[in-house]
Design a protein around this motif. Structure first.
Motif, short mmCIF file in Angstrom:
data_model
loop_
_atom_site.label_atom_id
_atom_site.label_comp_id
_atom_site.label_asym_id
_atom_site.label_seq_id
_atom_site.Cartn_x
_atom_site.Cartn_y
_atom_site.Cartn_z
N LYS A 45 89.69 4.85 -40.39
CA LYS A 45 88.75 4.15 -41.28
C LYS A 45 87.37 3.98 -40.67
O LYS A 45 86.37 3.93 -41.39
CB LYS A 45 89.32 2.78 -41.65
N ASP A 46 87.30 3.89 -39.33
CA ASP A 46 86.01 3.68 -38.66
C ASP A 46 85.38 5.04 -38.35
O ASP A 46 85.41 5.52 -37.23
CB ASP A 46 86.20 2.86 -37.38
N THR A 47 84.82 5.64 -39.37
CA THR A 47 84.30 7.01 -39.23
C THR A 47 83.07 7.07 -38.33
O THR A 47 82.83 8.09 -37.67
CB THR A 47 83.95 7.58 -40.62
N GLU A 48 82.29 5.99 -38.30
CA GLU A 48 81.09 5.99 -37.45
C GLU A 48 81.49 5.98 -35.98
O GLU A 48 80.94 6.75 -35.18
CB GLU A 48 80.22 4.78 -37.77
N ARG A 49 82.44 5.12 -35.62
CA ARG A 49 82.87 5.07 -34.22
C ARG A 49 83.53 6.39 -33.82
O ARG A 49 83.32 6.88 -32.71
CB ARG A 49 83.84 3.90 -34.02
N LYS A 50 84.29 6.96 -34.73
CA LYS A 50 84.93 8.24 -34.47
C LYS A 50 83.90 9.34 -34.20
O LYS A 50 84.01 10.09 -33.22
CB LYS A 50 85.82 8.64 -35.65
N ALA A 51 82.90 9.43 -35.05
CA ALA A 51 81.87 10.46 -34.88
C ALA A 51 81.12 10.27 -33.56
O ALA A 51 80.84 11.25 -32.85
CB ALA A 51 80.89 10.42 -36.05
N ASN A 52 80.80 9.03 -33.23
CA ASN A 52 80.09 8.75 -31.98
C ASN A 52 80.94 9.08 -30.76
O ASN A 52 80.45 9.59 -29.75
CB ASN A 52 79.66 7.28 -31.93
N CYS A 53 82.23 8.77 -30.85
CA CYS A 53 83.14 9.04 -29.74
C CYS A 53 83.31 10.55 -29.52
O CYS A 53 83.28 11.03 -28.39
CB CYS A 53 84.50 8.38 -30.00
N ILE A 54 83.50 11.28 -30.61
CA ILE A 54 83.64 12.73 -30.51
C ILE A 54 82.39 13.35 -29.89
O ILE A 54 82.48 14.23 -29.02
CB ILE A 54 83.93 13.34 -31.89
#
Length: 299
Positions: A45-54
């Motif tokens: 659900k936390d797509t922003e954190r996911k994108a930043n982490c990747i």
């Protein structure tokens, strides 16, 4: 006039071109990262954190990545993420609960998935000719963790490999960190269970070092030693991402810092470790509740 090809010259050129190709493909280092990504970015659900982490993982150019808390993932989803940091090959422990996984830019052989008698499970894969044991030990029970550690060590010793790495979220304290832990009475009280609790992170009321002791005696080497300033940088959990959650404040986050994420290697492989990093700086504060760690080996 037709010129005939010299077969000896052609063969020589072929050898030189082939050797040149091998030289270009040879790697001088192997970067191995471990990262607990915190509830699979809230189950996706936390797509922003996911994108930043990747994007952050990609920037470090690791060759092998071990991940914990791949909640909500299946193997295809993991591969889609891994391709973004340049890894074609993945293995996932399971698709329910709190899975671990391994990604690599070289083929990954699945050796074993172990779930029975483990809190979250243990994933054993092979890539770069190295046996990788990806772990996520019990977050709540010291005695359970010790049983998990003994089972993993037993597997490693049975395998009789000279090149192995044990990495992940151990949820356990190292005897090498005891100098700081033993002074932290606040953390000891936080760990102390209520009278009716079924589990305890303390062992007979004390900080437990037996789990990490099992891996050291395997034998395996804690790669952070002598490569990280343990006094100022020797912590992997918690991060400021937890401020406001579970009654955490800026002050409590600093007060409860511990090292529970590790990369261990067989003595043979540890001798080739050139560098080790705990990435607990500003850029990773909000990416997870854990900080990532990475070891760099010479090849």
């Amino acid at each position: 006039m037709i010129q005939r090809k010299n077969p000896l010259l052609s063969a020589l050129l072929f050898v030189l071109i082939t050797l040149g190709g091998f030289a270009q493909n040879e790697k001088e280092t192997l970067k191995v990262m471990s990262y607990n990504i915190w509830n699979g970015f809230e189950w996706g659900k936390d797509t922003e954190r996911k994108a930043n982490c990747i994007e952050w993982i990609k920037s470090k150019k690791p060759d092998v990545v071990a991940l914990q808390e791949l909640c909500g993932y299946d193997e295809q989803m993991l591969k889609e993420d891994a391709l973004k940091w340049g890894h074609q090959y993945v293995q996932l422990l399971k698709t329910e609960g709190y899975p671990t996984g391994l990604t690599s830019n070289r083929p990954v052989e699945l050796v074993e998935r172990k779930l029975d008698s483990f809190w979250h499970g243990m994933l054993h894969c092979k890539t770069y000719g190295i046996d990788f044991y990806v772990v996520h030990l019990s977050p709540a029970d010291a005695k359970f963790r010790l049983r998990e550690a003994k089972m993993i060590v037993q597997d490693i010793q049975k395998n009789q490999s000279d090149n192995y790495v044990i990495l992940g979220d151990f949820n356990a304290n190292s005897p090498f960190d005891a100098y700081a832990l033993e002074k932290n009475n606040g953390l000891r009280e936080k760990y102390r269970p209520k009278s009716d609790a079924k589990h305890s992170n303390l062992l007979n009321g004390n900080f437990d070092y037996s789990v990490i002791g099992q891996f050291l005696a395997c034998p395996a080497v804690d790669l952070a030693l002598n490569k990280v300033d343990m006094v100022t940088q020797g912590y992997t959990y918690p991060t400021p991402g937890l401020v406001g959650k579970y009654n955490n404040t800026d002050k409590s986050i600093v007060a409860n810092r511990v090292r529970i994420d590790y990369i261990f290697a067989s003595p043979n492989l540890a001798n080739t470790c050139k560098a080790f990093n705990i990435f607990n700086q500003q850029e990773t504060h909000g990416l997870s509740d854990h900080y990532p760690v990475m070891a760099e080996f010479g090849l």
